[in-house]
Design an enzyme around this catalytic site. Sequence first.
Site, PDB file in Angstrom:
ATOM      1  N   GLU A 152       0.803  -1.216   0.000  1.00 29.99           N
ATOM      2  CA  GLU A 152       0.000   0.000   0.000  1.00 29.99           C
ATOM      3  C   GLU A 152       0.839   1.270   0.000  1.00 29.99           C
ATOM      4  O   GLU A 152       0.341   2.354   0.289  1.00 29.99           O
ATOM      5  CB  GLU A 152      -0.975  -0.023   1.181  1.00 29.99           C
ATOM      6  CG  GLU A 152      -1.936  -1.202   1.081  1.00 29.99           C
ATOM      7  CD  GLU A 152      -2.969  -1.238   2.183  1.00 29.99           C
ATOM      8  OE1 GLU A 152      -2.923  -0.357   3.071  1.00 29.99           O
ATOM      9  OE2 GLU A 152      -3.814  -2.135   2.160  1.00 29.99           O
ATOM     10  N   LYS A 156     -15.672  -1.370   2.070  1.00 27.39           N
ATOM     11  CA  LYS A 156     -14.934  -1.886   0.916  1.00 27.39           C
ATOM     12  C   LYS A 156     -15.945  -2.430  -0.084  1.00 27.39           C
ATOM     13  O   LYS A 156     -16.656  -3.392   0.210  1.00 27.39           O
ATOM     14  CB  LYS A 156     -13.969  -2.992   1.344  1.00 27.39           C
ATOM     15  CG  LYS A 156     -12.819  -2.521   2.224  1.00 27.39           C
ATOM     16  CD  LYS A 156     -11.970  -3.695   2.678  1.00 27.39           C
ATOM     17  CE  LYS A 156     -10.731  -3.248   3.448  1.00 27.39           C
ATOM     18  NZ  LYS A 156      -9.970  -4.399   3.993  1.00 27.39           N
TER      19      LYS A 156
END
Length: 431
Positions: A205, A340
């Site tokens: 990330e 999400k």
Amino acid sequence: MSTIIDVYAREVLDSRGNPTVEVEVYTESGAFGRAIVPSGASTGEHEAVELRDGDKSRYLGKGVVNAVNNVNEIIAPEIAGFDVTDQAGIDRAMIELDGTPNKGKLGANAILGVSMAVAHAAADFVGLPLYRYLGGFNAKQLPTPMMNIINGGSHADNNVDFQEFMILPVGAPTFKESIRMGAEVFHALKAVLHDKGLNTAVGDEGGFAPNLGSNREALEVIIEAIEKAGYKAGENVFLGMDVASSEFYNKETGKYDLAGEGRTGLTSAEMVDFYEELCKDFPIISIEDGLDENDWDGHKLLTERIGDKVQLVGDDLFVTNTQKLAEGIEKGISNSILIKVNQIGTLTETFEAIEMAKRAGYTAVVSHRSGETEDATIADIAVATNAGQIKTGSMSRTDRIAKYNQLLRIEDELGEIAVYDGIKSFYNIKR
């Protein structure tokens, strides 16, 4: 009205070099939409099913040809002729076509790709930016970013147990300034790590993945970086953690093993004690998945102990599912939900989860996945829903920066009506 005339899916790659699904939607008016589905590394066991081929001779079994074929051969004929602006109707048709509670037949990655591409095509048809089409005139709040600047756990090859250590520039007056602050702390952290002789390679990330001695040391070097950048921890910038504790929970013993710290066999109560201690020593404003996704008693204890002053985010705990969230609300567990889109599989269900959270006084954090792409749909979703917070990685890797850049464009377009709440986006805790 503009009807859908064709839907086409293909196999493309995500930021980890793994296949994922891209979908294009074509309409009779010429309006067009495209979207790419993200993928997670640490996944909740109650998430909607991400369909993978399992053919070890292709992409080590991670191909998505079956999901692509499900779009092209099953979903496309079903939704051809639908009004492209009928998002709820299209999503409902796909859910019924799948017929399983977890989208296990067609795959959430197939269904979500279509759901997002339809929204893009509809926005194109009406001539509006996606955030405005989805959210209407009231869509004007830029989210407080949760920037993952140290990666651990399953997101990095190091000995740090917790998955993410984040900075939250809540003291910024605008989103643009929050990005500047975050970038400056990120670069200061690189210098701090370099001076300590630590690795400055980045994880999935975009955060650094150094071999630190403990989770506490990760927090300490971030504090040092915040100060080096000229800011005050606990004033301009707060800290957040995604513990992802299901990744180090031992199901056989029912205990938690912090291997990086050499501490094993910890009970839920001992983990809660540890978090409470860390929150006293550091300006931590948010903890995600502090206990295993099925350790509801542990989550209840954590909420009772620190839920009045720390945002407790349910990711694996709630998996963007309104049934799981409703149960958590009823039992008084956590005070926030991570959103999400691929955990649930359609935009309609995603918006329902956000709305349910807000009605209950929970915060909602729109989130990326560790396997991302150039697709920036979640940036528009964050503004469309006035979610108030977004978690989309560090200040490096184009797959992460794409979301930040889209938010910068949106803020610029909104002009004087743009809102950045900063610390006020944590409206259900006392700070």
